[in-house]
Design a protein around this motif. Structure first.
Motif, mmCIF file in Angstrom:
data_model
loop_
_atom_site.group_PDB
_atom_site.id
_atom_site.type_symbol
_atom_site.label_atom_id
_atom_site.label_comp_id
_atom_site.label_asym_id
_atom_site.label_seq_id
_atom_site.Cartn_x
_atom_site.Cartn_y
_atom_site.Cartn_z
ATOM 1 N N LYS A 178 0.851 -1.182 0.000
ATOM 2 C CA LYS A 178 0.000 0.000 0.000
ATOM 3 C C LYS A 178 0.894 1.242 0.000
ATOM 4 O O LYS A 178 1.845 1.327 0.787
ATOM 5 C CB LYS A 178 -0.918 0.010 1.225
ATOM 6 N N MET A 215 -9.223 12.850 1.795
ATOM 7 C CA MET A 215 -8.098 12.305 2.556
ATOM 8 C C MET A 215 -7.797 13.185 3.761
ATOM 9 O O MET A 215 -7.877 14.406 3.704
ATOM 10 C CB MET A 215 -6.889 12.214 1.618
ATOM 11 N N HIS A 216 -7.462 12.561 4.878
ATOM 12 C CA HIS A 216 -7.032 13.286 6.071
ATOM 13 C C HIS A 216 -5.509 13.409 6.039
ATOM 14 O O HIS A 216 -4.810 12.470 5.647
ATOM 15 C CB HIS A 216 -7.439 12.543 7.349
ATOM 16 N N THR A 258 -8.876 17.697 6.833
ATOM 17 C CA THR A 258 -9.323 16.880 5.713
ATOM 18 C C THR A 258 -9.181 17.684 4.427
ATOM 19 O O THR A 258 -9.417 18.895 4.414
ATOM 20 C CB THR A 258 -10.794 16.460 5.895
ATOM 21 N N TYR A 288 1.565 13.354 6.473
ATOM 22 C CA TYR A 288 1.166 12.010 6.048
ATOM 23 C C TYR A 288 -0.349 11.877 5.950
ATOM 24 O O TYR A 288 -1.107 12.673 6.501
ATOM 25 C CB TYR A 288 1.727 10.945 6.995
ATOM 26 N N GLU A 289 -0.787 10.847 5.214
ATOM 27 C CA GLU A 289 -2.207 10.507 5.194
ATOM 28 C C GLU A 289 -2.552 9.952 6.570
ATOM 29 O O GLU A 289 -1.925 9.003 7.040
ATOM 30 C CB GLU A 289 -2.505 9.477 4.113
ATOM 31 N N ALA A 290 -3.540 10.566 7.215
ATOM 32 C CA ALA A 290 -3.875 10.216 8.594
ATOM 33 C C ALA A 290 -5.168 9.400 8.656
ATOM 34 O O ALA A 290 -5.950 9.338 7.704
ATOM 35 C CB ALA A 290 -4.014 11.482 9.433
ATOM 36 N N THR A 291 -5.392 8.790 9.806
ATOM 37 C CA THR A 291 -6.590 7.974 9.996
ATOM 38 C C THR A 291 -7.834 8.819 10.241
ATOM 39 O O THR A 291 -8.949 8.363 9.992
ATOM 40 C CB THR A 291 -6.411 7.005 11.183
ATOM 41 N N ASP A 292 -7.660 10.047 10.745
ATOM 42 C CA ASP A 292 -8.805 10.919 10.995
ATOM 43 C C ASP A 292 -8.403 12.374 10.852
ATOM 44 O O ASP A 292 -7.240 12.698 10.607
ATOM 45 C CB ASP A 292 -9.414 10.655 12.377
ATOM 46 N N THR A 324 -2.477 10.144 13.837
ATOM 47 C CA THR A 324 -1.973 8.802 13.527
ATOM 48 C C THR A 324 -1.911 8.578 12.024
ATOM 49 O O THR A 324 -2.905 8.806 11.324
ATOM 50 C CB THR A 324 -2.885 7.728 14.148
ATOM 51 N N LYS A 336 -2.132 6.671 8.517
ATOM 52 C CA LYS A 336 -2.959 5.546 8.060
ATOM 53 C C LYS A 336 -2.101 4.302 7.863
ATOM 54 O O LYS A 336 -2.496 3.186 8.239
ATOM 55 C CB LYS A 336 -3.665 5.921 6.761
ATOM 56 N N VAL A 337 -0.948 4.476 7.269
ATOM 57 C CA VAL A 337 0.040 3.397 7.146
ATOM 58 C C VAL A 337 1.415 4.011 7.345
ATOM 59 O O VAL A 337 1.599 5.223 7.185
ATOM 60 C CB VAL A 337 -0.024 2.685 5.778
#
Length: 281
Positions: free
Chosen positions: A60, A89-90, A99, A130-134, A139, A141-142
């Protein structure tokens, strides 16, 4: 070329040595690329950060955006071209986030991301989000643990890719897709050169720090030039009845022996006046 046909082909990737190729080592593969939210028909450049599942053999993309101009406030963030940012994307850096509500790619020098809210703090140019979870951005996402070996075309079907598990002497300025600090901390077998490395007379230097010698950075030079001459030179003013100031030590006055109190008191007062402790009568 026949009339009526328009071709919009992605040019071949320029072969540029982004790391010491002799140190590169591939993971056993191939790996199946997760193409969700990736632009179909486009190519991922070599050395794109990848989060690989070593058991499931899946890969990913660790989507990252590099800030092109310093962000101070507002909801418009300018980032470097060719990022994989997408609407919805966050993004974040662990302390702040938002976002992506829109993307404007019309400027030739940068893309503009329209954010759902003000990040609430300045973000320096060159910072990697980075792309975040929220939406809070705390945090990722990966987190990357690998890098794409060769460029790969994003297609609707199955896309198999080869991944690097090790590489040294990586030149960050030559990477199309940036790596965040959390990625680098998770990649012990990847050695990234410092972005501020400089060569002078065959010797390599980095900017000086409080604990290591080096070259003066432009920011430090600007700060130094902004210090006025004799900025730390200070002379205490004379004390007065309305202002605190410097005083000298008065002359010594012997203790009274009995019968000479008036003389001793007058001598003490004279000493204090001379030293500037009290005003002249």
């Amino acid at each position: 070329m026949a009339a009526g046909f328009t071709y919009n082909l992605t040019p071949e990737e320029v072969k540029e040595e982004r790391y010491d190729v002799e140190t590169g080592r591939l993971r056993r593969g191939p790996y199946k690329l997760d193409t969700a939210n990736l632009p179909v028909g486009e190519y991922l450049p070599s050395f794109t950060p990848i989060a690989a599942d070593l058991v499931q053999k899946t890969a990913k993309v660790a989507i990252r955006v590099e800030v092109a101009e310093k962000f101070t406030s507002g909801t418009t963030l300018r980032v470097k071209k060719k990022s994989l940012a997408y609407v919805g994307m966050h993004i974040g850096d662990g302390a702040k986030g938002a976002t992506v509500n829109g993307i404007n790619k019309q400027n030739a020098n940068y893309d503009e991301l329209t954010l759902s809210k003000d990040l609430g703090a300045a973000v320096e140019a060159g910072s990697v989000l980075y792309e975040a979870t929220d939406v809070n951005g705390t945090t990722p996402k990966v987190v990357a643990n690998s890098a794409l070996y060769e460029r790969a075309k994003v297609e609707d079907g199955i896309v198999l890719v080869a991944l690097l598990m090790r590489a040294y002497e990586i030149e960050p300025s030559k990477l199309v897709m940036p790596f965040s600090d959390v990625d680098k901390a998770n990649m012990p077998h990847f050695q990234f050169n410092a972005p501020d490395v400089k060569a002078q007379g065959g010797t390599v230097y980095t900017d000086a720090t409080q604990s290591a010698s080096g070259l003066m950075s432009a920011a430090d030079k600007k700060k130094l030039d902004g210090i006025a001459a004799n900025a730390n030179k200070y002379t205490l003013p004379n004390a007065s009845s309305s202002a605190i100031g410097g005083v000298k030590q008065g002359t010594a006055v012997a203790d009274a022996a009995g019968g000479d109190e008036k003389d001793k008191i007058n001598a003490l007062l004279a000493s204090l006046r001379t030293a500037g402790v009290i005003a002249n009568s």
